[in-house]
Design a protein around this motif. Structure first.
Motif, mmCIF file in Angstrom:
data_model
loop_
_atom_site.group_PDB
_atom_site.id
_atom_site.type_symbol
_atom_site.label_atom_id
_atom_site.label_comp_id
_atom_site.label_asym_id
_atom_site.label_seq_id
_atom_site.Cartn_x
_atom_site.Cartn_y
_atom_site.Cartn_z
ATOM 1 N N ILE A 107 26.644 -81.800 -72.774
ATOM 2 C CA ILE A 107 25.362 -81.625 -72.084
ATOM 3 C C ILE A 107 24.233 -81.490 -73.112
ATOM 4 C CG2 ILE A 107 24.016 -80.025 -70.630
ATOM 5 C CD1 ILE A 107 26.736 -79.484 -69.111
ATOM 6 N N CYS A 115 29.123 -78.601 -64.443
ATOM 7 C CA CYS A 115 28.909 -79.411 -65.649
ATOM 8 C C CYS A 115 28.956 -80.896 -65.305
ATOM 9 C CB CYS A 115 29.953 -79.090 -66.708
ATOM 10 S SG CYS A 115 29.784 -77.444 -67.410
ATOM 11 N N LEU A 142 26.354 -84.247 -65.903
ATOM 12 C CA LEU A 142 26.804 -85.350 -66.765
ATOM 13 C C LEU A 142 26.997 -86.643 -65.974
ATOM 14 C CD1 LEU A 142 29.336 -83.257 -68.878
ATOM 15 C CD2 LEU A 142 27.324 -84.465 -69.790
#
Ligand code: SAH
Ligand code: DHB
Ligand code: MG
Length: 221
Positions: free
Chosen positions: A125, A150, A154
């Motif tokens: 990230i 996350c 992404l």
């Protein structure tokens, strides 16, 4: 486990999948190294590969490599020049996986990062890694919510996020689950439910791996 589930999986494997000496060798290498027998089933592996193919994915992210079985199922169907990034905490698993990638002739298209997935995801990230087209989350279940958060950062519109083991023999439906894995899965569902940026569903599955399920989310445009 219901004997019928196994019998039907065997029948479906015989009609859906050809002989696959590489994947057979992968499973043998995992048994030889005494890795836990928790890779996706052959039919589920094909399903993951088809998701990659359907999406025309050139970038795939996997959280939880084990011996590389699911990794290989997906990496084989990457778009030309594509890359699969897979994250594994256990050195011993990573060593078995690396040898399997070589065996499959896929070392050039797979990047294996050894370490806690949470740290590697933060790094990706921070580095503003190019977005992934398909993400497969299949590591420590208590962290599933974190991995999904996350994965959201992404990915891009149209990307697909697949989460394994979301039913756990039905335990997911317990409102006060006794086990951290089930709590992690329920937290993931809560986060996804409150996220207007994804459309998602979950399917119960039976078969060689008993009674479980998977969730599939698509990032909205
Ligand atoms: N996707 C594989 C199976 C993965 S099993 C397949 O279907 O073939 C789950 C894997 O996640 C194990 O190898 C385990 O070591 C790894 N794992 C557990 N906790 C992790 C963490 N915090 N970070 C990265 N990997 C982790
Ligand atoms: C377990 C983990 C998995 O990823 C899986 O597919 C099945 C079982 C487990 O930790 O028990
Ligand atoms: Mg799994």
């Amino acid at each position: 486990m219901d004997a019928t589930w196994t019998r039907v999986d065997e029948y479906l494997e015989s009609v859906c999948l050809g002989k696959d000496p590489v994947l057979e060798a992968v499973l043998k290498s995992c048994d030889d190294a005494e890795l836990p027998r928790i890779a996706v089933s052959p039919l589920q592996g094909r399903f993951l590969g088809l998701m990659v193919q359907l999406r025309g994915a050139a970038r795939v992210l996997e959280v939880g490599t084990l011996g590389g079985y699911s990794t290989i199922c997906m990496a084989r169907r990457l778009a030309p020049g594509g890359k699969l990034v897979t994250l594994e905490i256990d050195d011993r698993h990573a060593t078995v996986a690396r040898e399997n990638f070589r065996r499959a002739g896929l070392s050039g298209s797979i990047e294996l990062h050894v370490g806690p997935a949470s740290d590697t995801l933060d790094l990706l990230i921070r580095q503003c890694a190019a977005p992934f087209d398909v993400v497969f989350i299949d590591a420590d279940k208590p962290s599933t919510r974190r991995y999904f958060e996350c994965a959201r950062r992404l990915t891009r519109p149209g990307s697909v996020i697949i989460v394994d083991n979301v039913v756990r023999h039905g335990a997911v439906a317990d409102e006060a689950p006794g086990d951290d894995a089930v709590r992690g899965i329920r937290e993931f569902f809560e986060v996804a439910r409150r996220d207007p940026g994804v459309s998602f569903t979950a399917l119960q599955t039976v078969g060689l791996k008993g009674y479980d399920g998977l969730a599939i989310a698509v990032v909205n445009g």
